[in-house]
Enzyme design. Structure first.
Site, PDB file in Angstrom:
ATOM      1  N   ASP A   1      36.831  33.754  23.867  1.00  0.00           N
ATOM      2  CA  ASP A   1      36.141  33.175  25.009  1.00  0.00           C
ATOM      3  C   ASP A   1      36.766  33.794  26.256  1.00  0.00           C
ATOM      4  OD1 ASP A   1      34.430  31.824  26.606  1.00  0.00           O
ATOM      5  OD2 ASP A   1      34.773  29.862  25.723  1.00  0.00           O
TER       6      ASP A   1
HETATM    7  C1  BGC Z   1      32.001  30.146  27.988  1.00  0.00           C
HETATM    8  C2  BGC Z   1      31.262  30.898  26.908  1.00  0.00           C
HETATM    9  C3  BGC Z   1      30.483  32.026  27.527  1.00  0.00           C
HETATM   10  C4  BGC Z   1      31.419  32.911  28.322  1.00  0.00           C
HETATM   11  C5  BGC Z   1      30.724  34.056  28.987  1.00  0.00           C
HETATM   12  C6  BGC Z   1      32.802  31.059  28.878  1.00  0.00           C
HETATM   13  O1  BGC Z   1      33.308  30.363  29.964  1.00  0.00           O
HETATM   14  O2  BGC Z   1      32.840  29.169  27.402  1.00  0.00           O
HETATM   15  O3  BGC Z   1      30.395  30.031  26.221  1.00  0.00           O
HETATM   16  O4  BGC Z   1      29.823  32.753  26.536  1.00  0.00           O
HETATM   17  O5  BGC Z   1      32.030  32.127  29.329  1.00  0.00           O
HETATM   18  O6  BGC Z   1      29.848  33.621  29.950  1.00  0.00           O
END
Ligand code: BGC
Length: 687
Positions: A251
């Site tokens: 993440d």
């Molecule tokens: C989120 C993810 C997301 C990523 C990219 C993160 O903050 O938890 O779900 O895919 O950002 O946007």
């Protein structure tokens, strides 16, 4: 050989053999990786797109190796459509789609999202989010498919399969990620059995059945180690035990840690930070080169399997196309749940009403979900008011009261109308991904102003219909008794207004069912602690928690009404006894006993009366949605793999089937299960 040549070879081979066991694929992967320099290999283990500015306007890039024809990954969020760029189809949020209980529809939604991403040059969609909703206060409730492992599995698998017709899917956030406000730091302690049965089973389904090509690790820590470096989750369970042959990405920004590479994380997103020193670490011997080789093999394998170096089979005309908009409209209509309908208040027959009042600040507002990473920017949004206006044309007078606080004149207007439609609910100001909005909800109600709006409008009308928006459970005991009808539409996407009109006026018959419990109040739920950095998750939440405690919810998991009525009779099964590896098919006769066509979701729950271990009172193990014309009867099958009745036996580190008479209940919600039978299961101590 370059990747282009290899992938052509592969496309021919793919027809004949399955991907996992193809020695040809593996030797092609190995050959390509062997031609890469260490620098080229390490470079593939981190993105190169800065977060700032890139959010929503540029695909996230993870480099390939151009000289070998190895293409980069180009990624976009997310769970309700393609997040990069403007003018993408905004589908209803995942919670709305879960409420359709229609995996085939979810497969088509996934396919449409994947097609749009491929058309704009992307090849990895950061979706679906399949975290189990332990508590509806979670700010990202809208992004997932509810509180039940089986429903999560079916919808997650369908989404992955649909998406992967065009691009790679990325089920997330692995694992036990269901609190927003402390998501970067919180450690969730969870016992092994709970972890396996409640928080990992649907990820396993996404990998085994869905064939997910990639997984995103979560921010939080599980049992003392951050998910992005959790050796148990990443290496031991996902890669070794489940045999996952794809890659894991972190993440974003805060999801990578010191031991990530060694412990099984393959890509740091969106930029090298922790992995900045990886090249030197490998050179110095601190990190074995095999760690890097394995990560790169995983990526190259998927690039080959999915032909990512090939030109897109679709062009940008598919983006927000009529076909995709009609899938979005269908999903919004199918996901709406009719939660109350006293005296047939709905549908409204336009030929019988002369004047309606449409009330509330959300009536003419584009309310399609939070402002977090799953945001999608369509070129237009049909609001409920627009949908209603378009459906009614000039045949019915519409009084639009664009406020949440009504004055005596408004009440007089409502009184003069044949019905009032109150559009209210939550918005991105109430719930969202952390940092990118308010985060978790502390209270599950609508708050005083919106509650008063409903009470005042309902007090002035004998036909008060609430159209409720939001991403999860909303407590409603203070206003539900005062209204005639309630239609839960969640965040219904850009075509939501049309779908709402379709439902209100009876062009579509509601068929959604709750993918979560609506409790009477917070006391009926397990604690939700989004301030402490140490929380413990036990075996029970959602309907399983209320069942265990003997509590009666406001509205139960699986509940949803229709404009018609159904009868369900004659439960039978194709065998009375079954053992490991068998599948039992249960059949019931479903009849549409009303006067309009409609769809019913037949639900099958299993209980374990004499179990030697603690079990939920009942668990959803199968469901089938069936459409019926008035008067029509159909035999409806629900197949249950016997292995799905196993529990995780920690003492043996294995799934165990109990040698037991299992009770099977069939009906139309978790608390309306009129039919029952027993299934004799021949046990197996270790599957
Ligand atoms: C989120 C993810 C997301 C990523 C990219 C993160 O903050 O938890 O779900 O895919 O950002 O946007």
């Amino acid at each position: 050989m370059t990747l282009r040549k290899l992938s052509l070879v592969w496309i021919v081979l793919a027809a004949a053999c399955s991907s996992n066991d193809s020695p040809d694929l593996e030797s092609q992967v190995a050959e390509l990786v062997s031609q890469m320099t260490l620098e080229e290999k390490v470079a593939q283990m981190a993105g190169t797109t800065p977060l700032q500015g890139a959010y929503g306007s540029e695909l996230w890039n993870v480099p390939g190796v151009e000289r070998l024809g190895v293409p980069p990954f180009k990624m976009s969020d997310g769970p309700r459509g393609v997040g990069v760029g403007d003018g993408r189809t905004a589908f209803p949020v995942a919670m709305a789609r879960a409420a359709s209980w229609d995996p085939d529809l979810e497969r088509r939604v996934g396919e449409a999202m994947g097609r749009e991403l491929r058309a704009i040059g992307g090849n990895v969609l950061l979706a679906p989010a399949i975290n189990n909703l332990r508590h509806p206060s979670w700010g990202r409730s809208q992004e997932t498919y509810g509180e039940d492992v089986h429903l999560l599995s079916r919808m997650g698998v369908a989404a992955v399969q649909g998406i992967q017709r065009y691009v790679l899917a990325n089920p997330k956030h692995y694992a036990v990620n269901s609190i927003e406000n402390t998501r970067f730091e919180v450690n969730v302690t969870v016992d092994e059995r709970t972890l396996r049965e409640i928080y990992l089973a649907h990820f396993r389904a996404a990998v085994d059945e869905g064939g997910a090509a990639s997984i995103m690790s979560a921010y939080n820590s599980v049992n003392g180690q951050f998910c992005g470096e959790n050796v148990t989750l990443l290496r031991r369970i996902l890669k070794e035990e489940w045999g996952f042959d794809g890659f894991v990405l972190s993440d974003f920004v805060f999801g990578t840690h010191d031991d990530s590479a060694v412990n099984g994380l393959d890509i740091e997103m969106p930029l090298a930070n922790k992995f900045k020193g990886l090249l030197d670490q490998v050179r110095s011997g601190a990190v074995p080169e095999e760690v890097v080789d394995e990560a790169v093999r995983r990526m190259v394998r998927k690039k080959l399997q999915y032909g990512l170096d090939q030109p897109s089979p679709v062009d940008e005309s598919v983006v927000e196309s009529d076909e995709h908009l009609s899938v979005a409209r269908e999903a919004a209509a199918e996901g709406a749940v009719l939660l109350k309908n006293t005296g047939g208040a709905l549908p409204l027959d336009p030929s019988e009403v002369a004047r309606i009042a449409v009330v509330g600040l959300l009536a003419d507002e584009a309310n399609i979900g939070d402002t977090g990473s799953s945001s999608v920017r369509p070129s237009f949004v049909v609001t409920p008011l627009q949908g209603i206006r378009e459906a009614l044309g000039d045949s019915v007078a519409i009084d639009h009261i664009d406020k949440n606080v009504l004055d005596p004149q408004d009440l007089a207007t409502i009184e003069a109308a044949d019905a009032v439609i109150i559009v209210t609910g939550l918005t991105a100001e109430d719930e969202s991904e952390g940092l990118l909005g308010p985060g978790d909800r502390v209270d599950l109600g609508l708050g005083p102003q919106r509650t008063q709006l409903i009470l005042d409008a309902a007090g002035a009308s004998e036909r008060a219909v609430v159209v409720l928006e939001g991403g999860g459970a909303i407590t409603m005991g203070d206003w539900l008794p005062e209204i005639e009808a309630l239609l839960m539409v969640w965040y219904p996407g850009q075509m939501g207004g049309h779908a709402i009109a379709d439902l209100l006026f009876g062009d579509v018959n509601p068929s959604g069912k709750l993918p979560l419990t609506i409790p009477t109040d917070l006391d009926q739920l397990p604690p939700f602690d989004n301030t402490s950095l140490e929380v413990t998750y036990d075996y029970f939440h959602g309907y399983r928690y209320l069942d265990r405690n003997g509590d009666t919810p406001e509205l139960e998991f699986g509940f949803g009404l229709s404009y018609t009525t159904f009868s369900i009779d004659n439960l039978r099964m194709d065998r009375a006894e079954a053992g490991p590896g068998d599948t039992v098919t249960f059949t019931v006769d479903v009849t549409n006993t009303g006067v309009v066509a409609g769809a019913e979701v037949v639900q099958l729950y299993v209980t374990y009366p004499d179990s030697a271990v603690e079990r939920a009172e009942r668990e959803l193990k199968g469901f089938t949605k069936v459409e019926l014309e008035p008067g029509e009867t159909r035999a409806v099958d629900i197949s249950v793999p016997v292995n799905s009745l196993a529990y995780y036996d920690v003492s043996q580190s294995a799934w165990a089937l109990e040698d037991l008479e299992h009770a099977v209940q069939v009906g139309v919600s978790s608390r309306d299960l009129p039919l029952s039978t027993t299934l004799r299961v021949t046990g197996s101590p270790a599957l």
